[in-house]
Motif scaffolding. Sequence first.
Motif, short mmCIF file in Angstrom:
data_model
loop_
_atom_site.label_atom_id
_atom_site.label_comp_id
_atom_site.label_asym_id
_atom_site.label_seq_id
_atom_site.Cartn_x
_atom_site.Cartn_y
_atom_site.Cartn_z
N ASP A 80 0.85 -1.19 0.00
CA ASP A 80 0.00 0.00 0.00
C ASP A 80 0.88 1.24 0.00
O ASP A 80 1.40 1.66 1.03
N TRP A 81 1.06 1.83 -1.18
CA TRP A 81 1.88 3.04 -1.31
C TRP A 81 1.33 4.19 -0.47
O TRP A 81 2.09 4.99 0.07
N SER A 82 0.00 4.26 -0.33
CA SER A 82 -0.60 5.37 0.42
C SER A 82 -0.28 5.30 1.91
O SER A 82 -0.35 6.32 2.61
N VAL A 83 0.10 4.13 2.40
CA VAL A 83 0.54 4.00 3.79
C VAL A 83 2.03 4.32 3.90
O VAL A 83 2.48 5.03 4.80
N PHE A 84 2.79 3.80 2.94
CA PHE A 84 4.24 3.95 2.98
C PHE A 84 4.72 5.37 2.67
O PHE A 84 5.57 5.92 3.38
N PRO A 86 3.61 8.56 2.86
CA PRO A 86 3.61 9.64 3.85
C PRO A 86 4.65 9.44 4.96
O PRO A 86 5.25 10.40 5.44
N LYS A 87 4.88 8.19 5.34
CA LYS A 87 5.89 7.91 6.37
C LYS A 87 7.29 8.20 5.84
O LYS A 87 8.14 8.74 6.56
N GLU A 166 0.43 7.68 -6.39
CA GLU A 166 0.09 6.26 -6.36
C GLU A 166 1.07 5.51 -7.25
O GLU A 166 1.71 6.09 -8.13
#
Length: 452
Positions: A80-84, A86-87, A166
């Motif tokens: 999941d790029w959307s989780v990774f 931002p971190k 994305e």
Amino acid sequence: MSDYDYDLFVIGGGSGGVRAARQSAAAGARVGLAESSRMGGTCVIRGCVPKKIMVFASTYRESLAEAQQYGWSVDAGDFDWSVFAPKMRAELDRLEAVYRKLLLNSDITIHDARAVLKDANTVELSTGKTVTAKTILIATGGHPVRPPLPNAELGMVSDDIFLMEELPKSILIIGGGYIACEFAFILKGMGVEVTQYYRGEQILRGFDGEARGLIAESMHEAGIELHVGTDIAAMEKDGAGIRVSATTGSERTFDKVLFATGRKPNTDGLGLEAAGVKAGVKGEVIVDEYSATSAPSIYAIGDVTDRVQLTPVAIREGMAFAQTVFRDNPTPVDHELIPSAVFTQPELGTVGLSEEDARAQEPIEVYATSFRPMRTQFIGKTDKVLMKLIVSKATRKVLGCHIVAPEAGEMIQLAGIAVKMGATKEDFDRTVAVHPTMSEEIVTMREPTRTG
């Protein structure tokens, strides 16, 4: 009191510029620094650091698949790029703040502005302010370039990878250097269908031939569609994708295209001519062994000089500059026997001469072994690693060491110390092996595999 605003003004807030500024300030210099983008430069913001974080992220699918073979009940699921993302970006923000704090704690004045040379001792900032300095250091780095191709703006460059909202379903990577190959493995590990075109005969030109071949094999085994002897001929928008014509005559549509075809020094519009600073054909600042330019008051370090484009080298150049100019200790930059790593999967660690370059220089012996490592052989995988030493017949010195293996970057740092010290093959032979490890093979190869 000096007639100048600063003893030193640094143009560029990357790793080299920041280190030079801090070392000079520690020697008592009054230092100002200008950065037009984000503090930390290519390495921290759009290079080594986010790339290595992406390497880590991309390996877990394979690690969890291996874990199943070892008896663990695990399921990797989807990345999941959307989780990774931002971190990752939050970590870059943290590091940028660290760089700023280091500068401020060294009493360095930060100018968040673009700086242009007006003469050999004067800099004009985009804020409208003009400052003077007894010495000016150019540390503006470089940037990735697109090829001179119609519609090339449709393609990304490496800077853009970290800004994606994305992940694409498919990507075409153009190039065969370390950046192209690293991102091929990274994106494939994250679930992207990766195709790579390289116009040359083999990827990773300039590295050891045997090592290059093993990395290419690993790319095929990973499911990366690698086409050598192939380049992009044309590209155009095709709905939501990009239609690409190859020099081989094929046509395909990809979600994204990434150009990893080279970098250029950041000297356009810098005012080099006005300051009397000579540049080369690629725009690189020409310097001597002390990083001095053709203008007596101006020096340059890092990628803008196009010597060795590695962050630790820029840092070393910055330290040598401070010793030379502000500590009355003329220190030439040492560019010999620099260890480096390519973060493919497996990694390539290298120091010294390739077999091809060494053979062209003098008679050599080659000690090499390729084998299946214990960890993956146990679960029936066919991947291989390579350990290789290039030895001078005349002096017995190890001229080059090349490792293709997981964590090869960690191994080559330590091997690099021995090679830099001038260790002989017999010095390696006298070292007791650490068993069972992959790296023990470096000290257990007794007979050359070939000579010449």
